[in-house]
Design a protein around this motif. Sequence first.
Motif, PDB file in Angstrom:
ATOM      1  N   SER A 110       1.624   9.455  -7.403  1.00 54.77           N
ATOM      2  CA  SER A 110       2.419   9.079  -6.230  1.00 54.77           C
ATOM      3  C   SER A 110       3.573   8.156  -6.598  1.00 54.77           C
ATOM      4  O   SER A 110       4.518   7.994  -5.818  1.00 54.77           O
ATOM      5  N   ILE A 111       3.508   7.562  -7.769  1.00 57.14           N
ATOM      6  CA  ILE A 111       4.590   6.694  -8.230  1.00 57.14           C
ATOM      7  C   ILE A 111       5.820   7.541  -8.535  1.00 57.14           C
ATOM      8  O   ILE A 111       5.723   8.615  -9.122  1.00 57.14           O
ATOM      9  N   ASP A 158       5.310  -1.495   4.697  1.00 57.08           N
ATOM     10  CA  ASP A 158       6.174  -2.208   3.762  1.00 57.08           C
ATOM     11  C   ASP A 158       7.551  -2.439   4.366  1.00 57.08           C
ATOM     12  O   ASP A 158       8.169  -3.489   4.148  1.00 57.08           O
ATOM     13  N   SER A 195      -2.626   8.706  -1.399  1.00 60.57           N
ATOM     14  CA  SER A 195      -3.495   7.909  -2.266  1.00 60.57           C
ATOM     15  C   SER A 195      -4.357   8.787  -3.172  1.00 60.57           C
ATOM     16  O   SER A 195      -4.774   8.350  -4.249  1.00 60.57           O
ATOM     17  N   THR A 241       9.287   1.375  -2.202  1.00 59.16           N
ATOM     18  CA  THR A 241       8.042   2.144  -2.224  1.00 59.16           C
ATOM     19  C   THR A 241       8.044   3.213  -3.309  1.00 59.16           C
ATOM     20  O   THR A 241       6.984   3.721  -3.666  1.00 59.16           O
ATOM     21  N   ASP A 265       0.807  -1.219   0.000  1.00 53.23           N
ATOM     22  CA  ASP A 265       0.000   0.000   0.000  1.00 53.23           C
ATOM     23  C   ASP A 265       0.841   1.271   0.000  1.00 53.23           C
ATOM     24  O   ASP A 265       0.304   2.374  -0.017  1.00 53.23           O
ATOM     25  N   LYS A 266       2.161   1.120   0.043  1.00 51.98           N
ATOM     26  CA  LYS A 266       3.093   2.252   0.056  1.00 51.98           C
ATOM     27  C   LYS A 266       2.988   3.014   1.383  1.00 51.98           C
ATOM     28  O   LYS A 266       2.651   4.200   1.432  1.00 51.98           O
ATOM     29  N   THR A 267       3.288   2.297   2.464  1.00 49.50           N
ATOM     30  CA  THR A 267       3.292   2.887   3.798  1.00 49.50           C
ATOM     31  C   THR A 267       4.490   2.344   4.569  1.00 49.50           C
ATOM     32  O   THR A 267       5.247   1.517   4.060  1.00 49.50           O
ATOM     33  N   MET A 287       5.913   2.168  -6.125  1.00 48.01           N
ATOM     34  CA  MET A 287       4.540   1.810  -5.771  1.00 48.01           C
ATOM     35  C   MET A 287       3.569   2.970  -5.966  1.00 48.01           C
ATOM     36  O   MET A 287       3.947   4.136  -5.880  1.00 48.01           O
ATOM     37  N   LYS A 288       2.326   2.613  -6.169  1.00 49.52           N
ATOM     38  CA  LYS A 288       1.229   3.578  -6.172  1.00 49.52           C
ATOM     39  C   LYS A 288       0.617   3.587  -4.777  1.00 49.52           C
ATOM     40  O   LYS A 288       0.303   2.529  -4.224  1.00 49.52           O
ATOM     41  N   ALA A 289       0.482   4.759  -4.195  1.00 52.08           N
ATOM     42  CA  ALA A 289      -0.056   4.860  -2.843  1.00 52.08           C
ATOM     43  C   ALA A 289      -1.537   4.484  -2.827  1.00 52.08           C
ATOM     44  O   ALA A 289      -2.327   4.999  -3.621  1.00 52.08           O
ATOM     45  N   ASP A 315       7.872   6.740  -0.002  1.00 49.69           N
ATOM     46  CA  ASP A 315       6.933   7.054   1.066  1.00 49.69           C
ATOM     47  C   ASP A 315       7.699   7.587   2.275  1.00 49.69           C
ATOM     48  O   ASP A 315       8.655   6.948   2.738  1.00 49.69           O
TER      49      ASP A 315
END
Length: 204
Positions: free
Chosen positions: A176-177, A130, A170, A159, A125-127, A162-164, A181
Amino acid sequence: MQTSRLLLPGLIEACHAVIVANADHLGALDRAIGDGDHGTNMKRGSEAVYAERDQLGGLPLPEAMERIGMLLVATIGGAAGPLYGTLLIEMGRRLRAGEVDVPLTETLPPAVEAVARRGRSQAGDKTLLDVLYAVQRAVLKRSPPAEVAVSATVAAQDTIAMKALRGRASFLGDRSIGHMDPGACSCALLTGSICRFLEEFPSA
């Protein structure tokens, strides 16, 4: 547990130093995909814990961890405070319930799951979760501190791609990519600081 208790003020100092040194960097990461206050918030939380380091060092380790967790919830603010606070409070409760030394392999997994429930998040989830899951995997393999630190750093770097899916980031969707994070970064920094400290005191 007694050895860890005696070393707690040193661990607090190490974590405080790494957050203060990287507060601006964490703020810059957060400005890219959030509201820009993660560095300031983390610094405020670390300073609150640092101010009580001597008193915390005099407490039994379970009580000290719960107290640190409550301080972080009260002072960090935003999403990070409750997540970091939950991690430490749950670990402290697990230690207290055990009444004897409980290994990290038993205290960390339920604490990480408590963070996941609190943040309604999961891996990918990109937090900061991870990073926590990566640390958990390394701990369960009984990796040495240096390898645990590397796992945390790699997870934070991952991260970026990743997409948040949770938090303020989000709302940016695909934008966000390409950004790390900030919570994952602070978690990796803290993990690295703790691991370096433990390498100097292998009996901790």
